[in-house]
Scaffold this active site. Structure first.
Site, PDB file in Angstrom:
ATOM      1  N   ALA A  11     -15.706  69.589  98.179  1.00  0.00           N
ATOM      2  CA  ALA A  11     -15.121  70.192  99.509  1.00  0.00           C
ATOM      3  C   ALA A  11     -14.575  71.799  99.006  1.00  0.00           C
ATOM      4  O   ALA A  11     -13.182  71.714  99.495  1.00  0.00           O
ATOM      5  CB  ALA A  11     -14.184  69.345 100.135  1.00  0.00           C
ATOM      6  N   GLY A  12     -14.958  72.334  98.090  1.00  0.00           N
ATOM      7  CA  GLY A  12     -14.486  73.644  97.775  1.00  0.00           C
ATOM      8  C   GLY A  12     -15.046  74.577  98.701  1.00  0.00           C
ATOM      9  O   GLY A  12     -15.428  74.240  99.935  1.00  0.00           O
ATOM     10  N   TYR A  13     -14.928  75.956  98.501  1.00  0.00           N
ATOM     11  CA  TYR A  13     -15.460  77.178  99.466  1.00  0.00           C
ATOM     12  C   TYR A  13     -16.936  76.469  99.898  1.00  0.00           C
ATOM     13  O   TYR A  13     -17.275  76.810 101.129  1.00  0.00           O
ATOM     14  CB  TYR A  13     -15.618  78.482  98.722  1.00  0.00           C
ATOM     15  CG  TYR A  13     -14.328  79.109  98.549  1.00  0.00           C
ATOM     16  CD1 TYR A  13     -13.953  80.000  99.476  1.00  0.00           C
ATOM     17  CD2 TYR A  13     -13.389  78.641  97.479  1.00  0.00           C
ATOM     18  CE1 TYR A  13     -12.416  80.571  99.267  1.00  0.00           C
ATOM     19  CE2 TYR A  13     -12.146  79.249  97.485  1.00  0.00           C
ATOM     20  CZ  TYR A  13     -11.796  80.074  98.439  1.00  0.00           C
ATOM     21  OH  TYR A  13     -10.477  80.741  98.210  1.00  0.00           O
ATOM     22  N   ASN A  37     -15.246  64.541  97.983  1.00  0.00           N
ATOM     23  CA  ASN A  37     -14.447  65.211  97.214  1.00  0.00           C
ATOM     24  C   ASN A  37     -13.177  64.563  96.417  1.00  0.00           C
ATOM     25  O   ASN A  37     -12.884  63.665  96.906  1.00  0.00           O
ATOM     26  CB  ASN A  37     -13.755  66.273  97.935  1.00  0.00           C
ATOM     27  CG  ASN A  37     -13.171  67.617  97.282  1.00  0.00           C
ATOM     28  OD1 ASN A  37     -14.066  68.328  96.603  1.00  0.00           O
ATOM     29  ND2 ASN A  37     -11.889  67.631  97.418  1.00  0.00           N
ATOM     30  N   LYS A  38     -13.300  64.950  95.114  1.00  0.00           N
ATOM     31  CA  LYS A  38     -12.265  64.348  94.226  1.00  0.00           C
ATOM     32  C   LYS A  38     -10.769  64.235  94.873  1.00  0.00           C
ATOM     33  O   LYS A  38     -10.357  63.156  94.666  1.00  0.00           O
ATOM     34  CB  LYS A  38     -12.160  65.181  93.070  1.00  0.00           C
ATOM     35  CG  LYS A  38     -11.757  64.769  91.730  1.00  0.00           C
ATOM     36  CD  LYS A  38     -11.800  65.818  90.724  1.00  0.00           C
ATOM     37  CE  LYS A  38     -12.749  65.590  89.538  1.00  0.00           C
ATOM     38  NZ  LYS A  38     -12.414  66.816  88.588  1.00  0.00           N
ATOM     39  N   VAL A  81     -17.342  62.302  92.117  1.00  0.00           N
ATOM     40  CA  VAL A  81     -18.548  61.795  91.702  1.00  0.00           C
ATOM     41  C   VAL A  81     -19.103  61.822  90.175  1.00  0.00           C
ATOM     42  O   VAL A  81     -18.484  62.633  89.502  1.00  0.00           O
ATOM     43  CB  VAL A  81     -19.660  63.147  92.120  1.00  0.00           C
ATOM     44  CG1 VAL A  81     -20.918  63.164  91.983  1.00  0.00           C
ATOM     45  CG2 VAL A  81     -19.425  63.401  93.732  1.00  0.00           C
ATOM     46  N   GLU A 169      -4.715  88.749  88.014  1.00  0.00           N
ATOM     47  CA  GLU A 169      -3.962  88.316  89.169  1.00  0.00           C
ATOM     48  C   GLU A 169      -2.899  87.395  88.660  1.00  0.00           C
ATOM     49  O   GLU A 169      -1.700  87.456  89.277  1.00  0.00           O
ATOM     50  CB  GLU A 169      -4.885  87.362  90.062  1.00  0.00           C
ATOM     51  CG  GLU A 169      -6.027  88.382  90.654  1.00  0.00           C
ATOM     52  CD  GLU A 169      -6.707  87.773  91.866  1.00  0.00           C
ATOM     53  OE1 GLU A 169      -7.106  86.765  91.820  1.00  0.00           O
ATOM     54  OE2 GLU A 169      -6.725  88.681  92.884  1.00  0.00           O
ATOM     55  N   ALA A 312     -16.254  83.512  95.216  1.00  0.00           N
ATOM     56  CA  ALA A 312     -16.032  82.724  96.464  1.00  0.00           C
ATOM     57  C   ALA A 312     -16.957  83.433  97.638  1.00  0.00           C
ATOM     58  O   ALA A 312     -17.565  82.837  98.190  1.00  0.00           O
ATOM     59  CB  ALA A 312     -14.706  82.796  96.726  1.00  0.00           C
ATOM     60  N   LYS A 372      -6.358  92.719 100.430  1.00  0.00           N
ATOM     61  CA  LYS A 372      -6.463  91.496  99.740  1.00  0.00           C
ATOM     62  C   LYS A 372      -5.990  90.304 100.883  1.00  0.00           C
ATOM     63  O   LYS A 372      -6.648  89.324 101.026  1.00  0.00           O
ATOM     64  CB  LYS A 372      -5.951  91.476  98.600  1.00  0.00           C
ATOM     65  CG  LYS A 372      -5.657  90.029  97.479  1.00  0.00           C
ATOM     66  CD  LYS A 372      -7.068  89.646  97.009  1.00  0.00           C
ATOM     67  CE  LYS A 372      -6.951  88.399  96.308  1.00  0.00           C
ATOM     68  NZ  LYS A 372      -8.359  88.239  95.755  1.00  0.00           N
TER      69      LYS A 372
HETATM   70  P1  FAD Z   1     -14.831  75.281  94.164  1.00  0.00           P
HETATM   71  O1  FAD Z   1     -14.203  76.030  95.119  1.00  0.00           O
HETATM   72  O2  FAD Z   1     -14.277  75.276  92.865  1.00  0.00           O
HETATM   73  O3  FAD Z   1     -14.960  73.732  94.601  1.00  0.00           O
HETATM   74  C1  FAD Z   1     -15.308  72.787  94.014  1.00  0.00           C
HETATM   75  C2  FAD Z   1     -14.996  71.568  94.717  1.00  0.00           C
HETATM   76  O4  FAD Z   1     -15.572  70.469  94.079  1.00  0.00           O
HETATM   77  C3  FAD Z   1     -13.497  71.117  94.455  1.00  0.00           C
HETATM   78  O5  FAD Z   1     -12.830  70.908  95.799  1.00  0.00           O
HETATM   79  C4  FAD Z   1     -13.317  70.023  93.380  1.00  0.00           C
HETATM   80  O6  FAD Z   1     -12.192  69.136  93.847  1.00  0.00           O
HETATM   81  C5  FAD Z   1     -14.577  69.380  93.800  1.00  0.00           C
HETATM   82  N1  FAD Z   1     -14.881  68.234  92.555  1.00  0.00           N
HETATM   83  C6  FAD Z   1     -15.175  68.821  91.283  1.00  0.00           C
HETATM   84  N2  FAD Z   1     -15.580  67.976  90.506  1.00  0.00           N
HETATM   85  C7  FAD Z   1     -15.808  66.848  91.497  1.00  0.00           C
HETATM   86  C8  FAD Z   1     -16.187  65.688  91.192  1.00  0.00           C
HETATM   87  N3  FAD Z   1     -16.587  65.166  90.171  1.00  0.00           N
HETATM   88  N4  FAD Z   1     -16.305  64.827  92.398  1.00  0.00           N
HETATM   89  C9  FAD Z   1     -15.948  65.124  93.507  1.00  0.00           C
HETATM   90  N5  FAD Z   1     -15.452  66.268  93.783  1.00  0.00           N
HETATM   91  C10 FAD Z   1     -15.414  67.280  92.728  1.00  0.00           C
HETATM   92  N6  FAD Z   1     -13.739  84.738  93.939  1.00  0.00           N
HETATM   93  C11 FAD Z   1     -14.048  85.659  94.968  1.00  0.00           C
HETATM   94  O7  FAD Z   1     -15.031  85.718  95.587  1.00  0.00           O
HETATM   95  N7  FAD Z   1     -12.881  86.608  95.031  1.00  0.00           N
HETATM   96  C12 FAD Z   1     -11.795  86.524  94.555  1.00  0.00           C
HETATM   97  O8  FAD Z   1     -10.719  87.234  94.850  1.00  0.00           O
HETATM   98  C13 FAD Z   1     -11.499  85.408  93.642  1.00  0.00           C
HETATM   99  N8  FAD Z   1     -10.345  84.914  92.862  1.00  0.00           N
HETATM  100  C14 FAD Z   1     -10.403  84.251  92.180  1.00  0.00           C
HETATM  101  C15 FAD Z   1      -8.921  83.736  91.664  1.00  0.00           C
HETATM  102  C16 FAD Z   1      -8.641  82.644  90.814  1.00  0.00           C
HETATM  103  C17 FAD Z   1      -7.414  82.311  90.208  1.00  0.00           C
HETATM  104  C18 FAD Z   1      -9.790  81.775  90.564  1.00  0.00           C
HETATM  105  C19 FAD Z   1      -9.870  80.774  89.719  1.00  0.00           C
HETATM  106  C20 FAD Z   1     -11.096  81.996  91.083  1.00  0.00           C
HETATM  107  C21 FAD Z   1     -11.158  83.333  91.714  1.00  0.00           C
HETATM  108  N9  FAD Z   1     -12.794  83.304  92.555  1.00  0.00           N
HETATM  109  C22 FAD Z   1     -12.806  84.671  93.321  1.00  0.00           C
HETATM  110  C23 FAD Z   1     -13.738  82.631  92.207  1.00  0.00           C
HETATM  111  C24 FAD Z   1     -13.825  81.860  93.457  1.00  0.00           C
HETATM  112  O9  FAD Z   1     -12.740  80.665  93.581  1.00  0.00           O
HETATM  113  C25 FAD Z   1     -15.108  80.711  93.079  1.00  0.00           C
HETATM  114  O10 FAD Z   1     -16.174  81.576  92.624  1.00  0.00           O
HETATM  115  C26 FAD Z   1     -15.258  79.648  94.253  1.00  0.00           C
HETATM  116  O11 FAD Z   1     -14.258  78.682  94.111  1.00  0.00           O
HETATM  117  C27 FAD Z   1     -16.624  78.799  93.847  1.00  0.00           C
HETATM  118  O12 FAD Z   1     -16.535  77.895  95.141  1.00  0.00           O
HETATM  119  P2  FAD Z   1     -17.399  76.515  94.854  1.00  0.00           P
HETATM  120  O13 FAD Z   1     -17.541  76.156  96.220  1.00  0.00           O
HETATM  121  O14 FAD Z   1     -18.783  76.634  94.268  1.00  0.00           O
HETATM  122  O15 FAD Z   1     -16.497  75.615  93.893  1.00  0.00           O
END
Ligand code: FAD
Length: 401
Positions: A11-13, A37-38, A81, A169, A312, A372
């Site tokens: 439940a990330g982005y 989600n974890k 998971v 950042e 993101a 931002k």
């Molecule tokens: P995530 O958002 O990481 O979500 C993954 C989810 O899966 C989480 O909720 C996690 O808890 C869950 N999960 C993981 N493992 C398990 C498991 N085994 N079982 C169940 N659930 C699990 N991108 C931009 O576009 N612009 C920015 O300005 C930017 N700034 C950033 C700043 C920082 C500090 C960081 C760390 C990243 C930044 N990024 C930015 C990158 C962006 O945050 C990631 O690309 C984005 O979060 C990816 O989304 P996602 O849904 O793939 O994964």
């Protein structure tokens, strides 16, 4: 007749936005949707540096998932998971539960890349999740308190590895947050050292020269010691070792040197390339009709040689198309090919400066910092409407731990 089961992992982005889009797209009773989600909360990954430096309240970064989804349309399971059984169409959770699916979305995000450097996995502090960045904050507080006991100045040296967006950042945030923390904990800020280490010749090396110059000047104004064109070769609990035998005595190395796909995807019986799930133009894992993947754990080829970056922005665009494609797949309709249009990127350097590029415009300074904030507010608006923005900034909610 049994309703088709749609299961979303993460439940990330990517995951939460797909589930919210499905709530709108699916007719009542058309499918059972389960989000796994974890943790019980969704966190704003792009703002995690604020949690690390203690410059934002927990409620601004992490919010409870049941409050973001419609429980009548999406069933939420808090669970970790551990793997997927493709043949049995089942997801395995750490607590022994098995969840069956007809359509699966894997959006498990990233893990940090340590490049096998000795001591990083064990001793460095990663910007990986809400918990891991909270651990950075707790480490800073611990060091401030211990300095008062033993006056060991290495406790007040905070090293950030990686001068990409995330590194810049966190540096900006530490530079703004540490003076306040020192005052609160009665520690002389003059004794504090913030150090940046980057293997490339400059910070944000992929940006235009003017942006690099601006960012470097802001960091230098913050009195940050910059080691550019320098690799870290080892980390121990009490020091960071750089190339050419340079040693920095410190108890705190913050690691922000790149990401890789969540290692759980290795346990899914699915193809893995460059540590990620390769996906086709419809966002399905290659060779699979009913398994989709988006965000940082997936690999989308922009063209023959280049992949989309783990951002993101990409995850959110993918979520939009993925939700439509899952619905099309279960209705037997035709799927839409994903096309990515990059809107731009902005990195904050504390609250009052930022740097970036939107379209053909290069941004820096206070205006960029404002942009931002606008980008972050737009995400909250998308996630929970104006009420979420108000609640996150002014409301009181349970602090996740
Ligand atoms: P995530 O958002 O990481 O979500 C993954 C989810 O899966 C989480 O909720 C996690 O808890 C869950 N999960 C993981 N493992 C398990 C498991 N085994 N079982 C169940 N659930 C699990 N991108 C931009 O576009 N612009 C920015 O300005 C930017 N700034 C950033 C700043 C920082 C500090 C960081 C760390 C990243 C930044 N990024 C930015 C990158 C962006 O945050 C990631 O690309 C984005 O979060 C990816 O989304 P996602 O849904 O793939 O994964």
């Amino acid at each position: 007749m049994n309703k088709p089961k749609i299961v979303i992992l993460g439940a990330g982005y990517g995951g939460i936005i797909t589930s919210k889009k499905l709530e709108k797209l699916l007719k009542s009773g058309e499918a059972d949707v389960t989000l796994i989600n974890k943790h019980e909360y969704h966190y704003i990954t792009t703002q995690l540096h604020k949690t690390g430096a203690g410059t934002a309240a927990d409620r601004q970064i992490a919010m409870e998932i049941p409050e973001l989804i419609n429980p009548e349309k999406t069933n939420f399971i808090k669970g970790s998971v551990t793997g997927v059984d493709v043949k049995k169409q089942a997801v395995h959770l750490e607590d022994g539960q098995t969840v069956k699916y007809d359509y699966l979305l894997i959006a498990l995000g990233f893990d940090i890349e340590t490049f096998g450097i000795p001591g990083i996995e064990e001793h460095a502090f990663a910007i990986r999740s809400f918990r891991s960045t909270k651990a950075i904050y707790n480490q800073i507080i611990r060091q401030l308190n211990q300095y008062k006991e033993d006056k060991d100045s290495s406790r007040l040296t905070f090293v950030v590895a990686g001068g990409g967006f995330t590194g810049v950042e966190i540096l900006g945030e530490l530079a703004e947050g540490l003076p306040k923390l020192c005052k609160k904990y009665d520690v002389p800020f003059e004794e504090v050292k913030i150090v940046a280490v980057e293997a490339a010749p400059s910070v944000i090396p992929f940006f235009p020269k003017e942006s690099i110059k601006y960012t470097t000047e802001v960091l230098e104004k913050f009195n940050i010691d910059m080691y550019m064109s320098t690799k870290i070769v080892e980390c121990t609990p009490r020091k960071v070792v750089l190339e050419n035998d340079i040693e920095i005595p410190t108890c705190t190395l913050i690691w922000s040197c790149g990401v890789k796909g969540n290692p759980i995807i290795q346990n899914c019986g699915l193809p893995v390339e460059k540590g990620k799930l390769p996906i086709d133009s419809y966002l399905r894992v290659k060779g699979m009709k009913n398994i989709f993947s988006i965000g940082d754990c997936s690999l989308f080829m922009k063209d023959e040689k280049n992949t989309l970056p783990p951002t993101a922005q990409v995850a959110l665009h993918e979520a939009d198309v993925c939700a439509k494609n899952i619905v099309a797949a279960l209705r037997g309709g035709s799927l839409k090919a994903f096309e990515y249009h990059h809107k731009g990127s902005v990195a904050s350097i504390g609250n009052f400066a930022a740097v970036g590029k939107v379209g053909n415009f290069r941004l820096s300074g206070l205006f960029a910092a404002f942009m931002k904030q606008v980008i972050e507010a737009r995400y909250l608006l998308n996630l929970g409407g104006p009420s979420l923005i108000i609640k996150q900034h002014f409301g009181v909610s349970k602090e996740p731990v």
